[in-house]
Design a protein around this motif. Structure first.
Motif, short mmCIF file in Angstrom:
data_model
loop_
_atom_site.label_atom_id
_atom_site.label_comp_id
_atom_site.label_asym_id
_atom_site.label_seq_id
_atom_site.Cartn_x
_atom_site.Cartn_y
_atom_site.Cartn_z
N LEU A 116 0.86 -1.18 0.00
CA LEU A 116 0.00 0.00 0.00
C LEU A 116 0.90 1.23 0.00
O LEU A 116 2.02 1.19 0.51
CB LEU A 116 -0.89 0.05 1.25
N ARG A 117 0.36 2.32 -0.55
CA ARG A 117 1.06 3.60 -0.45
C ARG A 117 0.12 4.60 0.20
O ARG A 117 -0.95 4.89 -0.33
CB ARG A 117 1.52 4.12 -1.81
N LEU A 118 0.55 5.12 1.34
CA LEU A 118 -0.20 6.14 2.03
C LEU A 118 0.28 7.52 1.62
O LEU A 118 1.47 7.72 1.37
CB LEU A 118 -0.05 5.99 3.54
N SER A 119 -0.65 8.45 1.57
CA SER A 119 -0.31 9.84 1.25
C SER A 119 -0.67 10.73 2.43
O SER A 119 -1.65 10.49 3.14
CB SER A 119 -1.10 10.31 0.02
N ALA B 237 6.64 12.74 10.10
CA ALA B 237 6.72 11.35 10.57
C ALA B 237 5.40 10.63 10.35
O ALA B 237 4.34 11.26 10.25
CB ALA B 237 7.07 11.32 12.05
N TRP B 238 5.50 9.33 10.25
CA TRP B 238 4.33 8.46 10.25
C TRP B 238 4.33 7.68 11.57
O TRP B 238 5.35 7.12 11.97
CB TRP B 238 4.36 7.49 9.09
N PHE B 239 3.16 7.66 12.20
CA PHE B 239 2.95 6.87 13.39
C PHE B 239 1.81 5.89 13.11
O PHE B 239 1.04 6.06 12.15
CB PHE B 239 2.56 7.77 14.57
N ARG B 240 1.68 4.90 13.96
CA ARG B 240 0.55 3.99 13.85
C ARG B 240 0.10 3.58 15.24
O ARG B 240 0.87 3.60 16.20
CB ARG B 240 0.90 2.77 13.01
N TYR C 88 -2.93 4.62 10.74
CA TYR C 88 -1.67 5.31 10.45
C TYR C 88 -1.91 6.82 10.40
O TYR C 88 -2.85 7.28 9.75
CB TYR C 88 -1.11 4.83 9.12
N TYR C 89 -1.04 7.54 11.08
CA TYR C 89 -1.14 9.00 11.17
C TYR C 89 0.14 9.63 10.63
O TYR C 89 1.24 9.13 10.88
CB TYR C 89 -1.28 9.43 12.61
N CYS C 90 -0.02 10.76 9.94
CA CYS C 90 1.17 11.55 9.65
C CYS C 90 1.17 12.74 10.60
O CYS C 90 0.13 13.18 11.09
CB CYS C 90 1.24 11.99 8.20
N ALA C 91 2.37 13.23 10.87
CA ALA C 91 2.55 14.32 11.82
C ALA C 91 3.69 15.22 11.36
O ALA C 91 4.61 14.76 10.69
CB ALA C 91 2.85 13.76 13.21
N ALA C 92 3.61 16.49 11.73
CA ALA C 92 4.60 17.47 11.32
C ALA C 92 5.13 18.22 12.52
O ALA C 92 4.37 18.55 13.44
CB ALA C 92 4.00 18.44 10.31
N LEU D 97 5.60 13.10 21.00
CA LEU D 97 5.55 14.40 21.67
C LEU D 97 6.31 15.48 20.92
O LEU D 97 6.12 16.67 21.18
CB LEU D 97 6.10 14.26 23.10
N GLU D 98 7.18 15.10 19.98
CA GLU D 98 7.95 16.08 19.22
C GLU D 98 7.13 16.75 18.13
O GLU D 98 7.55 17.75 17.56
CB GLU D 98 9.17 15.41 18.58
N TYR D 99 5.95 16.23 17.83
CA TYR D 99 5.20 16.68 16.66
C TYR D 99 4.03 17.56 17.04
O TYR D 99 3.32 17.31 18.02
CB TYR D 99 4.77 15.46 15.82
N ASP D 100 3.85 18.61 16.24
CA ASP D 100 2.89 19.67 16.56
C ASP D 100 1.55 19.51 15.85
O ASP D 100 0.53 19.98 16.35
CB ASP D 100 3.50 21.02 16.18
N TYR D 101 1.58 18.94 14.67
CA TYR D 101 0.36 18.85 13.86
C TYR D 101 0.14 17.39 13.46
O TYR D 101 1.09 16.69 13.10
CB TYR D 101 0.48 19.72 12.61
N TRP D 102 -1.13 16.99 13.49
CA TRP D 102 -1.48 15.59 13.21
C TRP D 102 -2.64 15.51 12.24
O TRP D 102 -3.55 16.35 12.28
CB TRP D 102 -1.86 14.89 14.51
N GLY D 103 -2.62 14.47 11.42
CA GLY D 103 -3.78 14.18 10.60
C GLY D 103 -4.78 13.33 11.38
O GLY D 103 -4.57 12.99 12.54
N GLN D 104 -5.88 12.97 10.70
CA GLN D 104 -6.96 12.23 11.35
C GLN D 104 -6.75 10.73 11.31
O GLN D 104 -7.44 9.98 12.00
CB GLN D 104 -8.30 12.60 10.70
N GLY D 105 -5.82 10.29 10.48
CA GLY D 105 -5.50 8.87 10.41
C GLY D 105 -6.20 8.15 9.28
O GLY D 105 -7.26 8.57 8.81
#
Length: 127
Positions: A18-21, A35-38, A94-98, A112-120
């Motif tokens: 799979l490719r996530l965007s 970063a990507w988290f899960r 899976y979440y991306c974060a900036a 904790l280093e990341y300020d902005y997050w997507g909805q997953g």
């Protein structure tokens, strides 16, 4: 308004890909560490991989090394996560974060280093 939107999740069989965007609006991803988290049910959020803002260095969790790959497309203001050889244990949201500040190399997979997050976006690996 700063916004991150993930897409590309779904159901895939073990061994599949799979490719996530992660698409950004309201800011330029090029100037952020991404970063990507899960997070799987009943488990803590886990850092999967990330790409630094300065030199584009990438870092991967041991569990995904050699299978996952992160990349930027600055022209599209997006970051991608290519996931190959997927396993059932990769099932998670899976979440991306900036991060808009400099993140030290040893801390790039810490949420904790990341300020902005997507909805997953949900990724399910199952036969």
């Amino acid at each position: 308004q700063v916004q991150l939107v993930e897409s590309g999740g779904g159901l895939v069989q073990p061994g599949g890909s799979l490719r996530l965007s992660c698409d950004a609006s309201g800011f330029t991803l090029e100037y952020y560490a991404i970063a990507w988290f899960r997070q799987a049910p009943g488990k803590e959020r886990e850092g999967v991989c990330c790409i630094s803002k300065r030199n584009g260095n990438t870092y991967y969790a041991d569990s995904v090394k050699g299978r996952f790959s992160i990349a930027r497309d600055n022209a599209k203001n997006a970051v991608y996560l290519q996931m190959d050889s997927l396993k059932p244990e990769d099932t998670a949201v899976y979440y991306c974060a900036a991060a808009d500040h400099l993140v030290l190399a040893g801390r790039m997979l810490r949420a904790l280093e990341y300020d902005y997050w997507g909805q997953g976006t949900q990724v399910t690996v199952s036969s």
